[in-house]
Design an enzyme around this catalytic site. Structure first.
Site, PDB file in Angstrom:
ATOM      1  N   LYS A   9      40.539   5.398  24.976  1.00 54.34           N
ATOM      2  CA  LYS A   9      38.975   6.314  24.023  1.00 54.34           C
ATOM      3  C   LYS A   9      39.572   7.380  24.483  1.00 54.34           C
ATOM      4  O   LYS A   9      39.667   8.390  23.432  1.00 54.34           O
ATOM      5  CB  LYS A   9      38.409   5.892  25.033  1.00 54.34           C
ATOM      6  CG  LYS A   9      37.435   4.370  23.627  1.00 54.34           C
ATOM      7  CD  LYS A   9      36.192   4.082  24.164  1.00 54.34           C
ATOM      8  CE  LYS A   9      35.564   3.499  23.884  1.00 54.34           C
ATOM      9  NZ  LYS A   9      33.886   2.888  24.289  1.00 54.34           N
ATOM     10  N   HIS A  37      47.925 -28.253  15.228  1.00 57.03           N
ATOM     11  CA  HIS A  37      49.335 -28.291  14.987  1.00 57.03           C
ATOM     12  C   HIS A  37      49.374 -27.141  15.584  1.00 57.03           C
ATOM     13  O   HIS A  37      50.739 -26.526  14.800  1.00 57.03           O
ATOM     14  CB  HIS A  37      49.417 -28.476  13.326  1.00 57.03           C
ATOM     15  CG  HIS A  37      48.689 -30.111  13.337  1.00 57.03           C
ATOM     16  ND1 HIS A  37      49.160 -30.962  13.053  1.00 57.03           N
ATOM     17  CD2 HIS A  37      47.396 -30.141  12.594  1.00 57.03           C
ATOM     18  CE1 HIS A  37      48.002 -32.158  12.523  1.00 57.03           C
ATOM     19  NE2 HIS A  37      46.692 -30.624  12.386  1.00 57.03           N
ATOM     20  N   GLU A  87      34.569  -8.554  27.652  1.00 54.39           N
ATOM     21  CA  GLU A  87      34.525  -7.328  28.186  1.00 54.39           C
ATOM     22  C   GLU A  87      33.000  -7.501  29.908  1.00 54.39           C
ATOM     23  O   GLU A  87      32.958  -6.882  30.276  1.00 54.39           O
ATOM     24  CB  GLU A  87      33.936  -6.773  26.844  1.00 54.39           C
ATOM     25  CG  GLU A  87      34.667  -6.100  26.363  1.00 54.39           C
ATOM     26  CD  GLU A  87      33.841  -4.741  25.706  1.00 54.39           C
ATOM     27  OE1 GLU A  87      32.493  -5.429  25.521  1.00 54.39           O
ATOM     28  OE2 GLU A  87      33.955  -3.880  25.142  1.00 54.39           O
TER      29      GLU A  87
HETATM   30  O1  LIG Z   1      28.095   0.500  19.443  1.00 58.84           O
HETATM   31  P1  LIG Z   1      28.824   1.230  20.158  1.00 58.84           P
HETATM   32  O2  LIG Z   1      28.741   2.333  20.710  1.00 58.84           O
HETATM   33  O3  LIG Z   1      29.619   1.910  18.537  1.00 58.84           O
HETATM   34  O4  LIG Z   1      29.762   0.477  21.009  1.00 58.84           O
HETATM   35  C1  LIG Z   1      31.249  -0.322  20.309  1.00 58.84           C
HETATM   36  C2  LIG Z   1      31.622  -0.831  20.992  1.00 58.84           C
HETATM   37  O5  LIG Z   1      32.733  -0.655  21.617  1.00 58.84           O
HETATM   38  C3  LIG Z   1      33.580  -0.273  23.637  1.00 58.84           C
HETATM   39  O6  LIG Z   1      34.754   0.165  23.227  1.00 58.84           O
HETATM   40  C4  LIG Z   1      32.368  -0.900  24.039  1.00 58.84           C
HETATM   41  O7  LIG Z   1      33.691  -1.595  25.064  1.00 58.84           O
HETATM   42  C5  LIG Z   1      32.127  -2.409  23.390  1.00 58.84           C
HETATM   43  O8  LIG Z   1      31.552  -2.529  24.426  1.00 58.84           O
HETATM   44  C6  LIG Z   1      31.333  -2.015  22.207  1.00 58.84           C
HETATM   45  O9  LIG Z   1      30.769  -3.037  21.565  1.00 58.84           O
END
Ligand SMILES: O=P(O)(O)OC[C@H]1O[C@H](O)[C@H](O)[C@@H](O)[C@@H]1O
Length: 455
Positions: free
Chosen positions: A424, A310, A281
Site C-alpha cells: 500500500k 474436472h 489475513e
Molecule cells: O475497509 P477498509 O479500511 O477500506 O479496508 C479494506 C481492506 O483493506 C486492507 O488491505 C486490509 O488488508 C483488509 O483487511 C481490509 O478489509
C-alpha cells in the site's frame, strides 16, 4: 435440528489412514476449554456486536429510503466487499445478476479498480436512481476512495445532491469519510471500531446492502446468535468451531498447509471467497504474540463442485499430503431439473435419464468424498439443509469463531494484517501522496539497481 451441520467423519483415523486420532484431540481438551473461555471473556468485536441491536435498528430505520432506488452500488474492497458479495450471490443471486423483476434495487458491488469493470457497472446505472454505499473501515483505502471520487464526480456532473445519492459506512470517529460526512451531512453508518474488516460482514458493512437486496437480515443475525451459543460449548466434541479449528491446527502441524473449501452449489461458492480472506489475513503471520518469527499460515483455496472435479480433484486425490478439503453440501436446492429419459439405443446415457440435476450433483459430491477418503486425504463436509439467511448467518459466525480459536492455537494475533502495508505504501508513494516523497525515491532507486531479467 435447525441449521447447518458438520460432518467430521473423514478427518479421523481409522476412516482415513493418516487421520488424526481421537487421542490427539483428547490431549487438547483442557487447552481448548481454556481457549474458548478466553475468547468468550475477551469478547472480540465480532462477538460483541451480536448483543447490540443499535446497528440493526439504524439500518432498519432507513430501509425505505435505500429500497426506493433502482440501483444500490457498494464501493469497497476486501472486508468491505467480500461479505457483501457472498451475501448477494448466496441469498439474492437473481437480483445480484440483474435477472429478475425486482422490487428491490439491483445490487452492484464494485470491489476493484479495473477500469473495464468499473465502467461496465457505470454503464448499467442511471445516477438519478442510484445510491452509492461507500464502505471503508479506515476511510483511506485507495481503491474504495478512488471509486468514491468517481461516483461523486458523476453525481455532481448530473447536478444531483451528493447527500441524496451517497451513504458511507465507516469508523465512528476516524478517517476521511467520517470527516466528509460530518462536514457535508452525508448519511453515515458506523462500523464498530473493534471489528476488523474481515470480521465485519454482520455489521452495517454487510447488512446494508443485504437489506437493500431484500435479504432477511434479522434471520441472518439470528443464525449467527444461535451459532454463538453452539460455539460457546466447552466440550470440544460438541463445538464445531473448536473441533474444526483443532483439526485444522493438528493437520497443519503435520504439513497440511492448504485448506480447500469446495461448495457443491454455485450459490454457496463465494462463501469460500469470504473465507479466503478471513483465513489468510487472520492466520498468515510472520511473528507470534511473543514477537518471535514463526511465518505461519494455512493457504485457503476455493473450488467449485462439480466443476473443479474436472480440474483440481486429480491433484487433491493423488498429489502431496498437504490439503484438508472442506466440501459444502446443499441438501435442498431451490429449483431442480429432471434429466429426460433417453432413447434405448443410447444405453450409455440411460443411467442419467429420469434423475434430477441435484441428485447428480450430490452423488458427485459423495463420489469425491469417497475417493478422497480412499486416497487417504482428510476431508469434511458442511451440510446446508437449504439456503436461507439463518444458515448463512451460522456459517459466517462459525468461521469467525473458528478463526479466533485457530489464532490462539497458532499463538498469533488474528486481528491485524501488517503484511499488507508495504504494498500500500509503495502505491501511495508512486501515486504521489503527500509525505511519501522520500520513500518513492527509495523505491525507484532500489528497483533501478536490480539486475534485470526480462524475456
Ligand atoms: O475497509 P477498509 O479500511 O477500506 O479496508 C479494506 C481492506 O483493506 C486492507 O488491505 C486490509 O488488508 C483488509 O483487511 C481490509 O478489509
Amino acid at each position: 435440528m435447525k441449521g447447518i451441520k458438520f460432518d467430521f467423519t473423514n478427518m479421523f483415523y481409522p476412516n482415513i489412514e493418516k487421520g488424526i486420532k481421537y487421542e490427539d484431540i483428547n490431549g487438547y481438551k483442557n487447552k481448548m476449554e481454556k481457549i474458548i473461555s478466553e475468547i468468550l471473556e475477551e469478547e472480540p468485536g465480532f462477538v460483541k456486536l451480536l448483543k447490540n441491536t443499535k446497528y440493526l435498528d439504524k439500518i432498519l430505520d432507513i430501509q425505505e429510503w435505500i429500497q426506493s432506488f433502482d440501483n444500490f452500488v457498494v464501493l469497497g474492497i476486501g472486508g468491505s466487499a467480500l461479505g457483501n458479495i457472498a451475501l448477494q450471490t448466496t441469498l439474492n443471486p437473481l437480483n445480484y445478476n440483474n435477472m429478475n423483476n425486482r422490487k428491490t434495487p439491483k445490487i452492484f458491488i464494485v470491489d476493484n479498480v479495473d477500469p473495464d469493470f468499473v465502467a461496465s457497472v457505470l454503464d448499467q446505472i442511471d445516477p438519478h436512481t442510484t445510491l452509492f454505499n461507500v464502505i471503508s473501515k479506515s476511510g483511506t483505502t485507495a481503491e474504495a476512495m478512488s471509486n468514491y471520487l468517481i461516483a461523486r464526480g458523476i453525481i455532481e456532473s448530473y447536478g444531483l445532491d451528493p447527500k441524496k445519492h451517497l451513504i458511507f459506512t465507516t469508523d465512528p470517529e476516524n478517517g476521511i469519510l467520517r470527516k466528509i460526512a460530518k462536514e457535508e451531512g452525508i448519511e453515515t453508518l458506523e462500523i464498530p471500531p473493534e471489528v476488523g474488516g474481515r470480521f465485519s460482514v454482520l455489521t452495517p458493512v454487510g447488512l446494508l446492502s443485504a437489506l437493500a437486496g431484500g435479504i432477511d437480515v434479522i434471520d441472518l443475525l439470528n443464525g449467527a446468535k444461535s451459532m454463538l451459543e453452539k460455539v460457546s460449548n466447552k466440550n470440544i466434541y460438541e463445538n464445531p468451531a473448536a473441533l474444526n479449528a483443532l483439526l485444522h491446527f493438528l493437520y497443519y502441524k503435520n504439513g497440511y498447509n492448504i485448506s480447500v473449501m469446495m461448495p457443491y452449489s454455485n450459490k454457496l461458492f463465494l462463501l469460500a471467497d469470504w473465507y479466503r480472506q478471513l483465513w489468510a489475513e487472520s492466520l498468515g503471520k510472520k511473528y507470534n504474540i511473543n514477537g518471535e518469527v514463526v511465518n505461519v499460515g494455512q493457504t485457503p483455496v476455493k473450488a467449485l463442485g462439480a466443476t473443479d472435479q474436472h480440474s483440481q480433484v486429480q491433484l487433491y486425490n493423488e498429489g502431496p499430503d498437504d490439503k484438508i478439503i472442506t466440501l459444502i453440501k446443499l441438501e435442498k436446492f431451490e429449483r431442480d431439473i429432471k434429466i429426460p429419459k433417453v432413447h434405448e439405443e443410447y444405453s450409455a446415457l440411460s443411467y442419467l435419464g429420469g434423475k434430477t440435476l441435484s441428485e447428480l450433483l450430490n452423488t458427485e459430491l459423495f463420489g469425491t468424498e469417497y475417493a478422497l477418503t480412499e486416497h487417504g486425504k482428510p476431508n469434511m463436509k458442511i451440510i446446508f439443509p437449504e439456503i436461507n439467511a439463518f444458515n448463512v448467518g451460522q456459517f459466517f459466525f462459525v468461521y469467525e469463531f473458528q478463526t479466533a480459536i485457530m489464532g490462539k492455537l497458532l499463538e498469533i494475533d488474528a486481528y491485524d494484517q501488517p503484511g499488507v502495508e508495504l504494498g500500500k505504501k509503495v502505491t501511495y508513494a508512486l501515486m504521489g501522496r503527500e509525505g511519501y516523497e522520500e520513500f518513492a525515491k527509495e523505491v525507484k532507486e532500489k528497483v533501478e539497481k536490480k539486475e534485470k531479467f526480462i524475456l
